[in-house]
Design a protein around this motif. Structure first.
Motif, PDB file in Angstrom:
ATOM      1  N   HIS A 168      37.971  92.778   9.257  1.00 48.82           N
ATOM      2  CA  HIS A 168      37.323  91.679   9.174  1.00 48.82           C
ATOM      3  C   HIS A 168      36.878  90.986  10.383  1.00 48.82           C
ATOM      4  CE1 HIS A 168      38.880  91.542   5.117  1.00 48.82           C
ATOM      5  NE2 HIS A 168      39.709  91.792   5.472  1.00 48.82           N
ATOM      6  N   HIS A 169      37.010  91.853  11.688  1.00 48.07           N
ATOM      7  CA  HIS A 169      36.764  91.335  12.768  1.00 48.07           C
ATOM      8  C   HIS A 169      35.401  92.245  13.610  1.00 48.07           C
ATOM      9  CE1 HIS A 169      37.155  89.541  16.680  1.00 48.07           C
ATOM     10  NE2 HIS A 169      37.366  90.744  17.292  1.00 48.07           N
ATOM     11  N   TYR A 170      35.935  93.647  13.545  1.00 50.63           N
ATOM     12  CA  TYR A 170      35.066  94.485  14.189  1.00 50.63           C
ATOM     13  C   TYR A 170      33.792  94.854  13.183  1.00 50.63           C
ATOM     14  CZ  TYR A 170      39.109  94.985  16.698  1.00 50.63           C
ATOM     15  OH  TYR A 170      40.233  94.778  17.842  1.00 50.63           O
ATOM     16  N   HIS A 171      33.917  94.818  11.945  1.00 51.11           N
ATOM     17  CA  HIS A 171      32.742  95.341  11.084  1.00 51.11           C
ATOM     18  C   HIS A 171      32.089  96.474  11.607  1.00 51.11           C
ATOM     19  CE1 HIS A 171      33.306  91.438   9.695  1.00 51.11           C
ATOM     20  NE2 HIS A 171      32.955  90.847  10.794  1.00 51.11           N
ATOM     21  N   GLN A 172      33.037  97.524  11.770  1.00 50.86           N
ATOM     22  CA  GLN A 172      32.529  98.883  12.143  1.00 50.86           C
ATOM     23  C   GLN A 172      31.535  99.716  11.298  1.00 50.86           C
ATOM     24  OE1 GLN A 172      35.805 101.337  13.193  1.00 50.86           O
ATOM     25  NE2 GLN A 172      35.929 100.581  15.579  1.00 50.86           N
ATOM     26  N   GLU A 173      31.750  99.776   9.920  1.00 48.95           N
ATOM     27  CA  GLU A 173      31.250 100.322   8.974  1.00 48.95           C
ATOM     28  C   GLU A 173      29.575  99.630   8.959  1.00 48.95           C
ATOM     29  OE1 GLU A 173      34.385 102.332   5.770  1.00 48.95           O
ATOM     30  OE2 GLU A 173      33.214 100.498   5.181  1.00 48.95           O
ATOM     31  N   GLN A 174      29.781  98.344   9.031  1.00 48.39           N
ATOM     32  CA  GLN A 174      28.420  97.586   8.808  1.00 48.39           C
ATOM     33  C   GLN A 174      27.681  97.696  10.203  1.00 48.39           C
ATOM     34  OE1 GLN A 174      31.478  96.314   8.221  1.00 48.39           O
ATOM     35  NE2 GLN A 174      31.668  94.934   6.308  1.00 48.39           N
ATOM     36  N   THR A 175      28.320  98.211  11.175  1.00 43.43           N
ATOM     37  CA  THR A 175      27.542  98.105  12.494  1.00 43.43           C
ATOM     38  C   THR A 175      26.833  99.711  12.400  1.00 43.43           C
ATOM     39  OG1 THR A 175      29.174  96.755  13.744  1.00 43.43           O
ATOM     40  CG2 THR A 175      27.933  98.395  15.005  1.00 43.43           C
ATOM     41  N   VAL A 176      27.858 100.517  12.009  1.00 33.33           N
ATOM     42  CA  VAL A 176      26.906 102.000  11.792  1.00 33.33           C
ATOM     43  C   VAL A 176      26.047 102.107  11.058  1.00 33.33           C
ATOM     44  CG1 VAL A 176      27.634 104.233  11.029  1.00 33.33           C
ATOM     45  CG2 VAL A 176      29.038 102.926  12.622  1.00 33.33           C
ATOM     46  N   ARG A 177      26.198 101.088  10.013  1.00 40.28           N
ATOM     47  CA  ARG A 177      25.040 101.160   8.669  1.00 40.28           C
ATOM     48  C   ARG A 177      23.902 100.532   9.085  1.00 40.28           C
ATOM     49  NH1 ARG A 177      25.255  98.007   2.894  1.00 40.28           N
ATOM     50  NH2 ARG A 177      23.206  98.565   2.122  1.00 40.28           N
ATOM     51  N   VAL A 178      23.882  99.654  10.082  1.00 41.68           N
ATOM     52  CA  VAL A 178      22.716  99.074  10.710  1.00 41.68           C
ATOM     53  C   VAL A 178      21.939  99.984  11.800  1.00 41.68           C
ATOM     54  CG1 VAL A 178      21.964  97.208  12.642  1.00 41.68           C
ATOM     55  CG2 VAL A 178      23.559  96.598  10.608  1.00 41.68           C
ATOM     56  N   MET A 179      22.713 100.665  12.444  1.00 44.51           N
ATOM     57  CA  MET A 179      22.223 101.790  13.241  1.00 44.51           C
ATOM     58  C   MET A 179      21.323 102.729  12.424  1.00 44.51           C
ATOM     59  SD  MET A 179      25.286 102.600  15.869  1.00 44.51           S
ATOM     60  CE  MET A 179      25.978 101.052  16.783  1.00 44.51           C
ATOM     61  N   ILE A 180      22.002 103.256  11.334  1.00 40.80           N
ATOM     62  CA  ILE A 180      21.210 104.276  10.656  1.00 40.80           C
ATOM     63  C   ILE A 180      20.017 103.852   9.891  1.00 40.80           C
ATOM     64  CG2 ILE A 180      21.808 105.802   8.483  1.00 40.80           C
ATOM     65  CD1 ILE A 180      24.603 105.832   9.204  1.00 40.80           C
ATOM     66  N   GLU A 181      20.176 102.568   9.639  1.00 41.94           N
ATOM     67  CA  GLU A 181      19.053 102.254   8.787  1.00 41.94           C
ATOM     68  C   GLU A 181      17.937 101.901   9.721  1.00 41.94           C
ATOM     69  OE1 GLU A 181      20.497  98.362   7.443  1.00 41.94           O
ATOM     70  OE2 GLU A 181      20.925  98.928   5.409  1.00 41.94           O
ATOM     71  N   ARG A 182      18.223 101.685  10.974  1.00 43.83           N
ATOM     72  CA  ARG A 182      17.269 101.622  12.152  1.00 43.83           C
ATOM     73  C   ARG A 182      16.184 102.992  12.660  1.00 43.83           C
ATOM     74  NH1 ARG A 182      19.845 100.118  16.886  1.00 43.83           N
ATOM     75  NH2 ARG A 182      20.394 102.231  17.362  1.00 43.83           N
ATOM     76  N   GLU A 183      17.219 104.254  12.255  1.00 39.17           N
ATOM     77  CA  GLU A 183      16.734 105.387  12.689  1.00 39.17           C
ATOM     78  C   GLU A 183      16.220 106.041  11.279  1.00 39.17           C
ATOM     79  OE1 GLU A 183      16.860 106.942  15.594  1.00 39.17           O
ATOM     80  OE2 GLU A 183      17.317 104.893  16.344  1.00 39.17           O
ATOM     81  N   LEU A 184      16.831 105.893  10.142  1.00 42.17           N
ATOM     82  CA  LEU A 184      16.461 106.547   8.957  1.00 42.17           C
ATOM     83  C   LEU A 184      16.255 105.326   7.874  1.00 42.17           C
ATOM     84  CD1 LEU A 184      19.418 109.286   9.007  1.00 42.17           C
ATOM     85  CD2 LEU A 184      16.868 109.439   9.495  1.00 42.17           C
ATOM     86  N   PRO A 185      15.167 104.686   7.957  1.00 44.80           N
ATOM     87  CA  PRO A 185      14.848 103.626   6.871  1.00 44.80           C
ATOM     88  C   PRO A 185      14.796 103.799   5.495  1.00 44.80           C
ATOM     89  CG  PRO A 185      12.954 104.161   8.332  1.00 44.80           C
ATOM     90  CD  PRO A 185      13.953 104.851   8.757  1.00 44.80           C
ATOM     91  N   ASP A 186      14.704 105.204   5.337  1.00 44.56           N
ATOM     92  CA  ASP A 186      14.174 105.667   3.842  1.00 44.56           C
ATOM     93  C   ASP A 186      15.511 106.109   3.390  1.00 44.56           C
ATOM     94  OD1 ASP A 186      11.578 104.582   3.937  1.00 44.56           O
ATOM     95  OD2 ASP A 186      11.081 107.040   4.683  1.00 44.56           O
ATOM     96  N   VAL A 187      16.655 106.016   3.795  1.00 41.69           N
ATOM     97  CA  VAL A 187      17.676 106.563   3.428  1.00 41.69           C
ATOM     98  C   VAL A 187      18.908 105.598   2.980  1.00 41.69           C
ATOM     99  CG1 VAL A 187      20.105 107.722   4.204  1.00 41.69           C
ATOM    100  CG2 VAL A 187      17.907 108.653   5.074  1.00 41.69           C
ATOM    101  N   THR A 188      19.366 105.979   1.655  1.00 46.44           N
ATOM    102  CA  THR A 188      20.652 105.089   1.034  1.00 46.44           C
ATOM    103  C   THR A 188      21.647 105.398   1.738  1.00 46.44           C
ATOM    104  OG1 THR A 188      19.650 105.167  -1.069  1.00 46.44           O
ATOM    105  CG2 THR A 188      21.764 104.494  -0.967  1.00 46.44           C
ATOM    106  N   ILE A 189      22.401 104.066   2.322  1.00 49.43           N
ATOM    107  CA  ILE A 189      23.755 104.252   3.033  1.00 49.43           C
ATOM    108  C   ILE A 189      24.893 103.296   2.225  1.00 49.43           C
ATOM    109  CG2 ILE A 189      24.513 103.353   5.328  1.00 49.43           C
ATOM    110  CD1 ILE A 189      21.594 103.053   6.331  1.00 49.43           C
ATOM    111  N   VAL A 190      25.774 103.987   2.067  1.00 51.25           N
ATOM    112  CA  VAL A 190      26.936 103.218   1.429  1.00 51.25           C
ATOM    113  C   VAL A 190      28.152 103.244   2.150  1.00 51.25           C
ATOM    114  CG1 VAL A 190      28.560 103.677  -0.446  1.00 51.25           C
ATOM    115  CG2 VAL A 190      26.234 104.272  -0.938  1.00 51.25           C
ATOM    116  N   TYR A 191      28.704 101.995   2.597  1.00 51.58           N
ATOM    117  CA  TYR A 191      29.967 102.170   3.376  1.00 51.58           C
ATOM    118  C   TYR A 191      31.192 101.832   2.464  1.00 51.58           C
ATOM    119  CZ  TYR A 191      28.910  96.969   3.541  1.00 51.58           C
ATOM    120  OH  TYR A 191      28.617  95.568   3.426  1.00 51.58           O
TER     121      TYR A 191
END
Length: 572
Positions: A168-191
């Protein structure tokens, strides 16, 4: 804790849909009618359409709308239980030190692994058990894996971090998701923290399944919404979850794993509703048997579900004097292939009709040529299988009632050893759709709280408030919560002569004790829920459940203790 919602009488109708392998069922329930049977104002059973199930759903819903003649603007909701397909995905684990010995897909069947495993890797990240940081996320590692995923042409990625539900503090999975969305905008990401709670492999596996069916679920829900417009329905679209509650369409498109195999819970809820279980008119310790066209699902208190390959469309063969039923089925082609409909394949439904079951199915004259020995042996085969699977569900040898639901229920024998009585309620053939229509909203909150600065009651109220906020956000309705942990007191009486104090146990006490036993027992021995239901049914019957301190017993008192672990095989 109780969550309540007031449904305006301006929207009294609920449409429920259940998609099976053979048939698609639809019902309309009028929630203002108290009589459970009369509240089902229209029902329809239609063949499931392939490859697009949406056509069958639209046809079934259109039929019940036309037959009922209701005002379509007064429909409150349309819940659907749907199907799924799978695709290859990539898995990115977040942990610097842990879990390397057990890679993703370790406990998947090899056939599924071959289809679904596109790319697996592990990068820095993860938390400790107390929510503290194990290692920070390294962006260069994420970008490296994005390049590999792009090269493989994968369209779905799972991000799974160790102890991520506590993040509830570092939000690591959400952070990685943002990075992947930036590089692979057409990919579905599930955390994974969005899919399930603490329990790493279970959460990761559920996330993998979610990602693999995401594309199909998104397309199917889009088709559902288009069909609703053609039908003139403006109500909310929901999918039923596999815990018996509802999931809004937007969330279901993102998290389809929660709607996976929801038919079982639909049958439980539908059977309970039609039998008046919610009103205390039936035994809460009943077994529910859902017989479809392909399989039979038997369940008891949701502690365990057993499926067998026998249904109304199961193929019957006679080889070397031995009659077998299933495990293959004519499925949704039963109206073309079964003898009773003019086909050339003998099915379990044909045998039931030939035996003389009272049901308007096909042409009985077409199955008169089936010889008596074949009918008798086929029915004995079905009887043995049903008795065996029902016996697996029971935690005690005493006979239990069996609630029979599903379109294939005509193949079930009228008597089964180990079953006290068979209950076949009105509209049993569309019970799954009824269960979908009457499903309720819910929310889950998984947090670790420090009770050194707050009471347990305050911690529970905080969790309840978070769950209410989740639900209210998805329904746009005003909800209320009543939780009286501070005010509630058990009933304690004292014997006037001996002074011995006795705790008179209430239904609320039983519920709380069952929860406490499950938590403190760490799941050992299975869920105490079925036993709690058994005890609860004694209270409305006028009996009292009492608890006394052992020190108050006489020295010559006899103490009886019964222990059992019917589900111990489920645990390591």
């Amino acid at each position: 804790m109780a969550i309540t919602t007031n449904i305006p009488e301006a929207f009294p109708y609920r449409i429920g849909v259940d998609v099976g392998g053979t048939n698609t069922d639809a019902v309309i329930v009028d929630t203002t009618v108290r009589d459970r049977t009369k509240s089902i104002i229209a029902a329809q059973k239609s063949p499931t359409t392939q490859p697009s199930v949406t056509d069958g759903i639209e046809a079934a819903v259109r039929s019940v709308l036309q037959r009922s003649g209701i005002d379509r603007q007064r429909v409150a909701s349309l819940p659907i239980g749907s199907t799924h397909f799978i695709n290859a995905i990539a898995v990115i684990r977040l942990s610097k030190s842990f879990t390397r010995e057990v890679p993703p897909f370790s406990d998947f069947p090899s056939e599924l692994t071959d289809i679904m495993r596109g790319h697996c890797t592990q990068i820095d990240g993860g938390l400790q058990i107390d929510g503290s940081l194990e290692a920070p996320v390294v962006e260069s590692q994420v970008l490296r894996e994005c390049a590999r995923i792009k090269g493989l042409g994968l369209k779905a990625v799972v991000v799974s971090g160790v102890f991520s539900p506590l993040d509830h503090h570092y939000h690591q999975e959400q952070t990685v998701r943002v990075m992947i969305e930036r590089e692979l905008p057409d990919v579905t990401i599930v955390y994974s923290s969005e899919i399930s709670n603490i329990g790493f492999l279970e959460r990761e596996n559920a996330s993998i399944l979610n990602a693999s069916i995401h594309h199909f679920a998104k397309r199917t829900i889009r088709e559902f919404k288009t069909a609703m417009k053609r039908l003139g329905l403006q109500c909310s679209l929901y999918l039923t979850q596999n815990d018996g509650t509802l999931l809004d369409a937007v969330t279901a498109a993102r998290l389809p794993i929660r709607a996976l195999s929801s038919g079982t819970t639909n049958s439980i809820r539908g059977g309970a509703y039609l039998c008046g279980l919610y009103d205390g008119n039936a035994s809460p310790t009943s077994i529910v048997c859902d017989i479809g066209g392909t399989t039979t699902d038997v369940n008891y208190g949701m502690s365990q579900v057993e499926s067998i390959g026998i249904g109304g469309g199961s193929i019957i063969r006679s080889r070397e004097g031995q009659v077998t039923v299933g495990r293959d089925s004519v499925g949704y082609e039963i109206r073309k292939r079964a003898l009773v409909f003019g086909g050339d394949t003998m099915t379990a439904t044909d045998v039931a009709v030939a035996q003389g079951v009272e049901a308007p199915i096909g042409d009985a004259a077409l199955v008169r040529s089936i010889d008596r020995d074949t009918i008798s042996e086929a029915q004995q085969f079905i009887k043995r299988e049903y008795e065996r699977v029902c016996d697996l569900m029971k935690s005690a040898p005493e006979p239990l009632p069996l609630i029979l639901v599903g379109g294939g229920s005509i193949i079930c024998p009228q008597k089964l050893d180990g079953i006290s009585r068979i209950i076949c309620p009105p509209h049993h053939d569309v019970a799954n759709a009824v269960g979908a229509a009457m499903a309720r909203i819910s929310a889950t909150v998984d947090i670790v709280q420090n009770i050194s600065s707050q009471t347990i009651s305050e911690a529970m109220l905080k969790a309840a408030s978070m769950a209410i906020e989740k639900v209210a956000g998805s329904t746009n309705r005003n909800l209320g919560v009543s939780i009286n942990v501070d005010e509630y007191r058990p009933i304690i009486v004292s014997d006037e002569q001996s002074g011995t104090k006795t705790w008179i146990v209430s239904p609320t006490d039983l519920e709380w004790m069952a929860d406490g036993c499950y938590v403190l027992g760490c799941g050992g021995g299975g869920s105490p829920y079925p036993e709690m239901l058994k005890l609860q049914q004694h209270i409305p019957a006028g009996n009292e459940l009492k608890i006394v301190d052992m020190s108050s017993l006489r020295k010559d008192a006899s103490i009886y203790c019964r222990t059992s672990s019917p589900h111990c095989g489920e645990y390591f």
